[in-house]
Write an enzyme that holds these catalytic residues in place. Structure first.
Site, PDB file in Angstrom:
ATOM      1  N   HIS A   1      83.495 -25.437 -13.746  1.00 53.94           N
ATOM      2  CA  HIS A   1      84.350 -26.222 -12.818  1.00 53.94           C
ATOM      3  C   HIS A   1      83.865 -27.858 -12.806  1.00 53.94           C
ATOM      4  O   HIS A   1      83.484 -28.653 -11.972  1.00 53.94           O
ATOM      5  CB  HIS A   1      84.094 -25.811 -11.314  1.00 53.94           C
ATOM      6  CG  HIS A   1      84.707 -24.292 -11.080  1.00 53.94           C
ATOM      7  ND1 HIS A   1      83.948 -23.598 -10.203  1.00 53.94           N
ATOM      8  CD2 HIS A   1      85.408 -23.471 -11.745  1.00 53.94           C
ATOM      9  CE1 HIS A   1      84.518 -22.457 -10.194  1.00 53.94           C
ATOM     10  NE2 HIS A   1      85.377 -22.242 -11.201  1.00 53.94           N
TER      11      HIS A   1
ATOM     12  N   GLU B   1      85.345 -13.456 -14.021  1.00 54.36           N
ATOM     13  CA  GLU B   1      86.209 -14.128 -15.086  1.00 54.36           C
ATOM     14  C   GLU B   1      86.067 -13.495 -16.388  1.00 54.36           C
ATOM     15  O   GLU B   1      86.304 -14.203 -17.202  1.00 54.36           O
ATOM     16  CB  GLU B   1      86.119 -15.770 -15.076  1.00 54.36           C
ATOM     17  CG  GLU B   1      86.358 -16.382 -13.789  1.00 54.36           C
ATOM     18  CD  GLU B   1      87.946 -16.527 -13.537  1.00 54.36           C
ATOM     19  OE1 GLU B   1      88.573 -15.711 -13.747  1.00 54.36           O
ATOM     20  OE2 GLU B   1      88.327 -17.201 -12.505  1.00 54.36           O
TER      21      GLU B   1
ATOM     22  N   HIS C   1      91.900 -25.527 -10.815  1.00 55.54           N
ATOM     23  CA  HIS C   1      90.896 -24.510 -10.840  1.00 55.54           C
ATOM     24  C   HIS C   1      89.637 -25.342 -11.624  1.00 55.54           C
ATOM     25  O   HIS C   1      88.553 -25.470 -11.044  1.00 55.54           O
ATOM     26  CB  HIS C   1      91.359 -23.256 -11.486  1.00 55.54           C
ATOM     27  CG  HIS C   1      90.106 -22.179 -11.639  1.00 55.54           C
ATOM     28  ND1 HIS C   1      90.348 -20.962 -11.954  1.00 55.54           N
ATOM     29  CD2 HIS C   1      88.716 -22.255 -11.294  1.00 55.54           C
ATOM     30  CE1 HIS C   1      89.347 -20.183 -12.049  1.00 55.54           C
ATOM     31  NE2 HIS C   1      88.407 -21.174 -11.630  1.00 55.54           N
TER      32      HIS C   1
ATOM     33  N   HIS D   1      83.369 -21.223 -19.179  1.00 53.60           N
ATOM     34  CA  HIS D   1      84.408 -21.501 -18.093  1.00 53.60           C
ATOM     35  C   HIS D   1      83.405 -22.287 -17.218  1.00 53.60           C
ATOM     36  O   HIS D   1      82.337 -21.770 -16.651  1.00 53.60           O
ATOM     37  CB  HIS D   1      85.160 -20.251 -17.494  1.00 53.60           C
ATOM     38  CG  HIS D   1      85.653 -20.547 -16.086  1.00 53.60           C
ATOM     39  ND1 HIS D   1      86.543 -21.597 -15.864  1.00 53.60           N
ATOM     40  CD2 HIS D   1      85.340 -20.149 -14.744  1.00 53.60           C
ATOM     41  CE1 HIS D   1      86.801 -21.689 -14.596  1.00 53.60           C
ATOM     42  NE2 HIS D   1      86.253 -20.659 -13.852  1.00 53.60           N
TER      43      HIS D   1
HETATM   44 ZN   LIG Z   1      86.390 -20.778 -11.992  1.00 50.18          ZN
END
Ligand SMILES: [Zn+2]
Length: 214
Positions: free
Chosen positions: A97, A76, A159, A95
């Site tokens: 989750h 990413e 996501h 980033h």
């Molecule tokens: Zn991810």
């Protein structure tokens, strides 16, 4: 901050975010700007429990070429490059989750922020970035188009999320604030379902109780 200090900072940050349930094993990634030309980013597929400062990659902002570090940069890296290139005031991009906010990203609706403290931290409305497979330039470009000057949290449909800020502390505060907001909104939705006597409300509430990043 020197690149060596930033690498150590990323390791400490990843451990802290993992311990608090925002990152899990190799899921999620972190970037910190080094200077106007490059940034530091977590490597791909390394468990945060064993991550070392020398594992953190230094990449060029313009083309994401690796300048330093033996390991492959996070898949990413393109997401973080979009944030750092288009938002010069941003120092750190994260980033995750993270559970409640990722559940909110599954619903796929932009979120209006009505709490004054969270609004200052996150922005007035948190956009949804349409689904594209993770680790692709298509997803990075979609995020790039969604970026706004006064918005520090983005929901990636099906996501997870991207949060950012003018300092590492502000980016972490955005991650925390977004999770608080997401949990509050999910609880509100469950309460609405329960008031309409919808059969799935108790199971949704039990599910939410299992999500705990506080
Ligand atoms: Zn991810």
């Amino acid at each position: 901050m020197l690149a060596s200090e930033i690498r150590a900072r990323i390791v400490a940050l990843c451990r802290d975010l993992s311990r608090r349930g925002f990152l899990a094993a190799t899921g999620g990634n972190v970037a910190i700007r080094v200077d106007e030309a490059c940034f530091a980013v977590t490597p791909s597929a390394v468990d945060y429990a064993v991550l070392r400062p020398q594992d953190v990659c230094i990449v060029r902002l313009s083309d994401q070429a690796r300048i330093d570090g033996d390991l492959r940069p996070s898949v990413e890296t393109g997401l973080h490059a979009q944030v750092l290139a288009r938002r010069p005031e941003v120092a750190c991009s994260i980033h995750t989750h993270q559970p409640a906010a990722s559940a909110l990203a599954l619903i796929g609706e932009a979120v209006a922020v009505d709490d004054a403290e969270l609004l200052a931290l996150l922005g007035p409305e948190l956009p949804v970035v349409g689904y594209m497979p993770s680790g692709t330039s298509l997803l990075a470009k979609k995020l790039g188009r969604a970026l706004r000057a006064n918005t520090n949290a983005y929901l990636l449909a099906n996501h997870g999320v991207v949060c950012c800020g003018p300092s590492v502390e502000a980016a972490v505060a955005a991650v925390e604030g977004l999770e608080t907001l997401a949990r509050r909104l999910l609880e509100r939705r469950i309460a609405e379902r329960a008031s309409k006597d919808e059969a799935d409300a108790p199971s949704l509430r039990r599910l939410l109780l299992t999500i705990d990043t506080r």
